[in-house]
Design a protein around this motif. Sequence first.
Motif, PDB file in Angstrom:
ATOM      1  N   ALA B  13       0.849  -1.183   0.000  1.00  0.00           N
ATOM      2  CA  ALA B  13       0.000   0.000   0.000  1.00  0.00           C
ATOM      3  C   ALA B  13       0.884   1.232   0.000  1.00  0.00           C
ATOM      4  N   PHE B  14       0.647   2.148  -0.942  1.00  0.00           N
ATOM      5  CA  PHE B  14       1.306   3.441  -0.900  1.00  0.00           C
ATOM      6  C   PHE B  14       0.353   4.392  -0.187  1.00  0.00           C
ATOM      7  N   PRO B  15       0.893   5.338   0.591  1.00  0.00           N
ATOM      8  CA  PRO B  15       0.013   6.201   1.389  1.00  0.00           C
ATOM      9  C   PRO B  15      -1.000   6.937   0.517  1.00  0.00           C
ATOM     10  N   GLY B  16      -2.243   6.992   1.002  1.00  0.00           N
ATOM     11  CA  GLY B  16      -3.256   7.819   0.351  1.00  0.00           C
ATOM     12  C   GLY B  16      -3.910   7.224  -0.871  1.00  0.00           C
ATOM     13  N   THR B  17      -3.572   5.982  -1.239  1.00  0.00           N
ATOM     14  CA  THR B  17      -4.221   5.365  -2.394  1.00  0.00           C
ATOM     15  C   THR B  17      -4.664   3.959  -2.009  1.00  0.00           C
ATOM     16  N   PRO B  18      -5.580   3.362  -2.765  1.00  0.00           N
ATOM     17  CA  PRO B  18      -5.917   1.966  -2.507  1.00  0.00           C
ATOM     18  C   PRO B  18      -4.666   1.103  -2.705  1.00  0.00           C
ATOM     19  N   PRO B  19      -4.606  -0.079  -2.067  1.00  0.00           N
ATOM     20  CA  PRO B  19      -3.390  -0.898  -2.177  1.00  0.00           C
ATOM     21  C   PRO B  19      -3.034  -1.183  -3.633  1.00  0.00           C
ATOM     22  N   ALA B  20      -1.751  -1.048  -3.964  1.00  0.00           N
ATOM     23  CA  ALA B  20      -1.295  -1.349  -5.331  1.00  0.00           C
ATOM     24  C   ALA B  20      -1.325  -2.851  -5.570  1.00  0.00           C
ATOM     25  N   VAL B  21      -1.018  -3.605  -4.529  1.00  0.00           N
ATOM     26  CA  VAL B  21      -1.136  -5.062  -4.565  1.00  0.00           C
ATOM     27  C   VAL B  21      -1.878  -5.462  -3.300  1.00  0.00           C
ATOM     28  N   ASP B  22      -2.925  -6.269  -3.469  1.00  0.00           N
ATOM     29  CA  ASP B  22      -3.848  -6.502  -2.362  1.00  0.00           C
ATOM     30  C   ASP B  22      -3.924  -7.995  -2.041  1.00  0.00           C
ATOM     31  N   ARG B  23      -3.334  -8.401  -0.944  1.00  0.00           N
ATOM     32  CA  ARG B  23      -3.384  -9.778  -0.440  1.00  0.00           C
ATOM     33  C   ARG B  23      -3.168 -10.805  -1.560  1.00  0.00           C
ATOM     34  N   LEU B  36       2.654 -12.140 -15.715  1.00  0.00           N
ATOM     35  CA  LEU B  36       1.763 -11.250 -14.960  1.00  0.00           C
ATOM     36  C   LEU B  36       1.185 -10.271 -15.959  1.00  0.00           C
ATOM     37  N   VAL B  37      -0.137 -10.273 -16.091  1.00  0.00           N
ATOM     38  CA  VAL B  37      -0.734  -9.448 -17.139  1.00  0.00           C
ATOM     39  C   VAL B  37      -1.887  -8.638 -16.564  1.00  0.00           C
ATOM     40  N   GLY B  38      -2.097  -7.465 -17.140  1.00  0.00           N
ATOM     41  CA  GLY B  38      -3.190  -6.607 -16.699  1.00  0.00           C
ATOM     42  C   GLY B  38      -2.965  -5.208 -17.234  1.00  0.00           C
ATOM     43  N   PRO B  39      -3.986  -4.342 -17.108  1.00  0.00           N
ATOM     44  CA  PRO B  39      -3.853  -2.980 -17.629  1.00  0.00           C
ATOM     45  C   PRO B  39      -2.901  -2.151 -16.769  1.00  0.00           C
ATOM     46  N   SER B  40      -2.548  -0.956 -17.236  1.00  0.00           N
ATOM     47  CA  SER B  40      -1.670  -0.070 -16.464  1.00  0.00           C
ATOM     48  C   SER B  40      -2.258   0.151 -15.074  1.00  0.00           C
ATOM     49  N   GLY B  41      -1.391   0.132 -14.071  1.00  0.00           N
ATOM     50  CA  GLY B  41      -1.847   0.421 -12.719  1.00  0.00           C
ATOM     51  C   GLY B  41      -2.501  -0.752 -12.018  1.00  0.00           C
ATOM     52  N   CYS B  42      -2.399  -1.965 -12.599  1.00  0.00           N
ATOM     53  CA  CYS B  42      -3.038  -3.115 -11.958  1.00  0.00           C
ATOM     54  C   CYS B  42      -2.159  -3.707 -10.871  1.00  0.00           C
TER      55      CYS B  42
END
Lengths: 209, 310
Positions: B13-23, B36-42
């Motif tokens: 988690a970076f401060p002030g944003t939803p977790p960049a990687v979540d559990r 590892l595939v996904g759109p930008s910011g996934c």
Amino acid sequence: MSFSEYIEVFGDNILYLLEQHVILFAIALAAAIVLGVTLGTLVYRFKTLDTLIVPVVNVLQACPEIVLLALAIPFLGIGISGALVPLFVKGVLPILRNTASGFASVDPRLLEAARGMGMSPAQILLRVEVPAILPIVIAGIRISAVMLVSVLTLTAYIGVDSLGTLILQGISRMDTTPLLIGSGLTALLAITVNYLLFGLERLASRRVS
Amino acid sequence: MALQVEFRDVTKAFPGTPPAVDRLSLTVEAGTILALVGPSGCGKTTTMKMVNRLIEPTSGDIVLGDTPISQMPVKELRRMIGYVIQYVGLFPHMSVAENIAIVPRLLGWGKARIDARVDELLTLVGLVPETHRARYPRSLSGGQQQRVGVARALAADPPVLLMDEPFGALDPITRVRVQDELLAIQRKVRKTIIIVTHDMDEAIRLGDKVAVLRAGRLVQHQPPVDILRHPKDDFVAELIGHDRLVKLLSTLSVASVMGDAAAPAAAPAIDRTATLEAAFLQMLDTGRDELAVEGGGSLHIRDLLRASTG
């Protein structure tokens, strides 16, 4: 006195003044490089210093050399230090600016690749950053050096021997011979320094560009 | 040598944003490729950079073999992990050989051993040591630079390879060729590879398994064929694109679905290793619903229908 007569009579003096000029130049440039590279690195590493250092250096840069020389006399007296300090200060800015912008121009992804391969900060500095910024820093040094060669002639006004002494002599005696020799040698020196450093710059950037 | 990489409930988690990687929990088996595939910011790049600790997780742990990476010295960990990024990652002031030698030098190898290793790796990635080792990156084509990048990452024979959009800067034709070369190299070296891409086609081509990420969460983690057959939701289906079933056919080989029965005498022939896409096109082209497989057996259009639904 004809040109050849002048050289015959004052040849040793001309060589002496040329030598003095080169020594003054070497000292001033070395000091400018040390200060410029150090300040440039600091300005890049600690961005807040930028707002402190750069305006001061900019004002000194904008100040005419002769004014700097005059201002230095009360503090440093007449002589070598009074002549050198204000002049090398003028050489600092191009080197400072190029060092800082050189660091800023290194691709951050390269630095991350270096970190990702397990390089320490010192290894990253020496093996990645320094080779990358070297041509840019040398370009700054070249600008300073060419400027210093010609500006050093002004030291004659405060009694320091240099090629400027010949120019001053020529002006005060309305004699074109020493005037031409002094300014000609100064110009030749500036051109030589320019090409030497340009070659060095090319050598350093051969691999990068 | 290859090591398993296991993500255990990893969150960043970076401060002030939803977790960049979540559990995130997933395992990359030793010697396999995970895409590892996904759109930008996934969160795919963040996930990858946590493996060599360019980014530290907020919670959870990543285990390399048996050792949690949080307990390994950072430099040692990084020298065990090959790192490939888009071709800017080559150092422009170093020759090809010097670039490849970086990690071996950091590890203190002798000159003779390094020289031999450089030549071995250049040969492995399909470059000629004599003509390429002394050249500088700017004089190489994009594809050649990428190959040098792969050689550099393999230099110290690391058990794990991280590749961040490695082929993103290449034109489509070169990209496919370099992808094929990577697969050929992988058959020889058998590393554990984590490759980050936004290109689903690339993930399908390269991955033994594909992990689809969305907003830091793992949406689907399966072999490419299963993802193509049964995308978990509309998001995954959209990432794959409208030609999902064509991609599926191009992923499967004739041998995987063919029957044993002999084909009719006049049936056109097809190779066992050809893709089902090629077989299907041949059927459309020749107007026949059955092909003879070289070396015995046959492929009927019914086999294709069965393959498409699994």
